[in-house]
Each structure stands twice: as structure tokens, then as C-alpha cells.
Design a protein around this motif. Sequence first.
Motif, PDB file in Angstrom:
ATOM      1  N   LYS A   1      78.317   4.016  84.880  1.00 54.35           N
ATOM      2  CA  LYS A   1      77.638   5.264  85.235  1.00 54.35           C
ATOM      3  C   LYS A   1      76.127   5.191  85.039  1.00 54.35           C
ATOM      4  O   LYS A   1      75.415   6.151  85.316  1.00 54.35           O
ATOM      5  CB  LYS A   1      78.224   6.433  84.436  1.00 54.35           C
ATOM      6  CG  LYS A   1      79.614   6.853  84.911  1.00 54.35           C
ATOM      7  CD  LYS A   1      80.096   8.082  84.184  1.00 54.35           C
ATOM      8  CE  LYS A   1      81.429   8.557  84.769  1.00 54.35           C
ATOM      9  NZ  LYS A   1      81.250   9.099  86.157  1.00 54.35           N
ATOM     10  N   GLY A   2      75.653   4.036  84.548  1.00 51.73           N
ATOM     11  CA  GLY A   2      74.211   3.849  84.491  1.00 51.73           C
ATOM     12  C   GLY A   2      73.581   3.802  83.123  1.00 51.73           C
ATOM     13  O   GLY A   2      72.357   3.937  82.987  1.00 51.73           O
ATOM     14  N   LEU A   3      74.377   3.572  82.068  1.00 50.95           N
ATOM     15  CA  LEU A   3      73.850   3.507  80.706  1.00 50.95           C
ATOM     16  C   LEU A   3      73.916   2.061  80.224  1.00 50.95           C
ATOM     17  O   LEU A   3      75.002   1.523  80.016  1.00 50.95           O
ATOM     18  CB  LEU A   3      74.666   4.418  79.789  1.00 50.95           C
ATOM     19  CG  LEU A   3      74.165   4.634  78.361  1.00 50.95           C
ATOM     20  CD1 LEU A   3      72.833   5.371  78.359  1.00 50.95           C
ATOM     21  CD2 LEU A   3      75.195   5.420  77.552  1.00 50.95           C
ATOM     22  N   ALA A   4      72.761   1.426  80.062  1.00 49.57           N
ATOM     23  CA  ALA A   4      72.729   0.014  79.673  1.00 49.57           C
ATOM     24  C   ALA A   4      71.982  -0.152  78.362  1.00 49.57           C
ATOM     25  O   ALA A   4      71.045   0.581  78.065  1.00 49.57           O
ATOM     26  CB  ALA A   4      72.051  -0.826  80.755  1.00 49.57           C
ATOM     27  N   ARG A   5      72.409  -1.164  77.613  1.00 51.55           N
ATOM     28  CA  ARG A   5      71.802  -1.430  76.312  1.00 51.55           C
ATOM     29  C   ARG A   5      71.604  -2.926  76.145  1.00 51.55           C
ATOM     30  O   ARG A   5      72.532  -3.703  76.337  1.00 51.55           O
ATOM     31  CB  ARG A   5      72.723  -0.912  75.212  1.00 51.55           C
ATOM     32  CG  ARG A   5      72.222  -1.183  73.802  1.00 51.55           C
ATOM     33  CD  ARG A   5      73.289  -0.813  72.794  1.00 51.55           C
ATOM     34  NE  ARG A   5      72.798  -0.920  71.422  1.00 51.55           N
ATOM     35  CZ  ARG A   5      73.549  -0.707  70.351  1.00 51.55           C
ATOM     36  NH1 ARG A   5      74.820  -0.362  70.501  1.00 51.55           N
ATOM     37  NH2 ARG A   5      73.049  -0.813  69.148  1.00 51.55           N
ATOM     38  N   THR A   6      70.413  -3.323  75.761  1.00 50.06           N
ATOM     39  CA  THR A   6      70.171  -4.752  75.616  1.00 50.06           C
ATOM     40  C   THR A   6      71.046  -5.366  74.534  1.00 50.06           C
ATOM     41  O   THR A   6      71.493  -6.496  74.660  1.00 50.06           O
ATOM     42  CB  THR A   6      68.695  -5.035  75.282  1.00 50.06           C
ATOM     43  OG1 THR A   6      68.298  -4.234  74.160  1.00 50.06           O
ATOM     44  CG2 THR A   6      67.806  -4.729  76.465  1.00 50.06           C
ATOM     45  N   PHE A   7      71.307  -4.619  73.461  1.00 51.84           N
ATOM     46  CA  PHE A   7      72.116  -5.156  72.364  1.00 51.84           C
ATOM     47  C   PHE A   7      73.504  -5.539  72.835  1.00 51.84           C
ATOM     48  O   PHE A   7      74.099  -6.495  72.376  1.00 51.84           O
ATOM     49  CB  PHE A   7      72.204  -4.118  71.244  1.00 51.84           C
ATOM     50  CG  PHE A   7      72.965  -4.585  70.033  1.00 51.84           C
ATOM     51  CD1 PHE A   7      74.261  -4.147  69.809  1.00 51.84           C
ATOM     52  CD2 PHE A   7      72.393  -5.453  69.137  1.00 51.84           C
ATOM     53  CE1 PHE A   7      74.975  -4.567  68.691  1.00 51.84           C
ATOM     54  CE2 PHE A   7      73.091  -5.881  68.019  1.00 51.84           C
ATOM     55  CZ  PHE A   7      74.380  -5.439  67.800  1.00 51.84           C
ATOM     56  N   GLN A   8      74.057  -4.772  73.784  1.00 51.63           N
ATOM     57  CA  GLN A   8      75.390  -5.067  74.299  1.00 51.63           C
ATOM     58  C   GLN A   8      75.411  -6.365  75.087  1.00 51.63           C
ATOM     59  O   GLN A   8      76.454  -6.971  75.276  1.00 51.63           O
ATOM     60  CB  GLN A   8      75.885  -3.932  75.193  1.00 51.63           C
ATOM     61  CG  GLN A   8      76.242  -2.664  74.434  1.00 51.63           C
ATOM     62  CD  GLN A   8      76.685  -1.564  75.374  1.00 51.63           C
ATOM     63  OE1 GLN A   8      76.211  -1.475  76.490  1.00 51.63           O
ATOM     64  NE2 GLN A   8      77.591  -0.726  74.921  1.00 51.63           N
TER      65      GLN A   8
END
Length: 260
Positions: A89-96
Motif C-alpha cells: 500500500k506504499g509504506l516502506a522502511r529502509t530497516f526492513q
Amino acid sequence: MTGASVTPASATPALATRGLSRTWGAFKANSDIDMELPEGARHALIGPNGAGKTTFINLLTGVVPPTSGEVFLGGEAITHLSQEQRVRKGLARTFQINNLFPGLTVLESVVLAILERKQLTRHWFRPVARYREEIEEARSLAADLHLDDRLDEEVRTLPYGKQRLLEIVLALATRPKILLLDEPAAGIPAGESTEVFNVIAKLPADVTILFIEHDMDLVMRFADRITVLVGGRVLTEGTPQAITSDPRVREVYLGEADHG
């Protein structure tokens, strides 16, 4: 509140939380956090160690479920969605995406991330050269973040600062609406950390960015608003100028930083 819009459509924030809380027994990691980020925000989350910053990011991304409260993406409640559904849905995290592919080249890594977005990774056994459209997109993304001269290098050989930039490229390959950066400059020499943030500052204006950062010089240069967490609660929120002049912030955070 599940399923309801946060605000009227004309003012719907890109990302919002309402009463977001997480407890473990008697320990309150986050308590009743309300936050709204408009589209295109460059918003910093700061606070002393143990303030609950990473827990808050974990709640936004679905790593841990909240004890109470809601998370909204563009007015849609996503509180009960999985991490993968939130990414879709458009939620990104570099840590992931911190587990880079050390044996792959930069180009292969970015192509793989694009294939994941397109749900085509089952075809990964095909030679990379066959993915012409994905290769062109990967080259463009890498160029935007100054990695176009590193495409044929294995990830394990990259300097740490370049690896952090690659994490951001991989996150952008998901075409996020919201990009969450957990200390993107951590462990990077001062010169390289400025480069990382200069690149972040040039990301597309419609990408909303929330970042955790301890280097207050970087925060003041790149954030348009700042939220201060202390003891799992929001102490205050405001412009960089308002935050630096707030005596409570200076006492609990900036003052602490000045003394080590």
C-alpha cells in the motif's frame, strides 16, 4: 475508528496515528501518540535513548501490533494489516530492507526489488539481462541516488555509506508513498552522512519521509517539522526553530546531547 477517514478528503494526511500505544506488562514503550504527516513532509522523530522512537516505527510498519490506537495511510486504517500488505500500500522502511544481498551486484539487487514489487520473483531464475524494462528502471533509480557508477560491483564491496544509499534505492523500488528512515546516517563518516541526506533531500516531492536521526545538525538542515518523544510520549512538535528554542527540549534532549 477502524475504517473511518481521519480527516476530510481535502486535508487527509499521508500518514497518521491516533492514540497509538504499546505496552509490555507495566512498561509503556509508546503512549497515546497522535501524529499527522501531510503528503511530501520531511518530518524528523527525535528523543533521548529509550524514548520509544524505534518502537513507534515498528508500530507503523506492523513489526509489532499496538496495544491500542490506530495507524492510517491516506485516511485508510492499516492497523491490522501485515508488514507485506503495508508495503504493497506504499509504506516502506529502509530497516526492513537492511538485509542486503551481499553476493549480488548493485544492479541485480535493485532489479530483484523491482521484480518483488511486480510479484515476478518466481521468475528470478531467468538471466538478469532478460529483464530489460526492470533494468532500465533500476539504472534510473541508481542514478538518482548516485550509484550508477557502482552497478556492477558486489554489494559486499561497497563502502558503508553507499550501502545505506542502496537500502534507500531498494525501498524506492517499491514505489512508496511513505518512506521511513531509521537513522540513515548511523555509522557513516560525517562527509558521507551529509551526502546521504543531500540525496534524501532530492527524493520526489510526493514521497512523505519520516526519519529518526540523532545528529541534530542534520535534523535542522533537512526536517520541515520535528516531533520530540520522551518516555514514549510526544513532548512537543513544531518547526526546527520552535524545537531548538523550547526549554523543555533543551533540557531533556539537546542539553543531554551537549553533555555526551
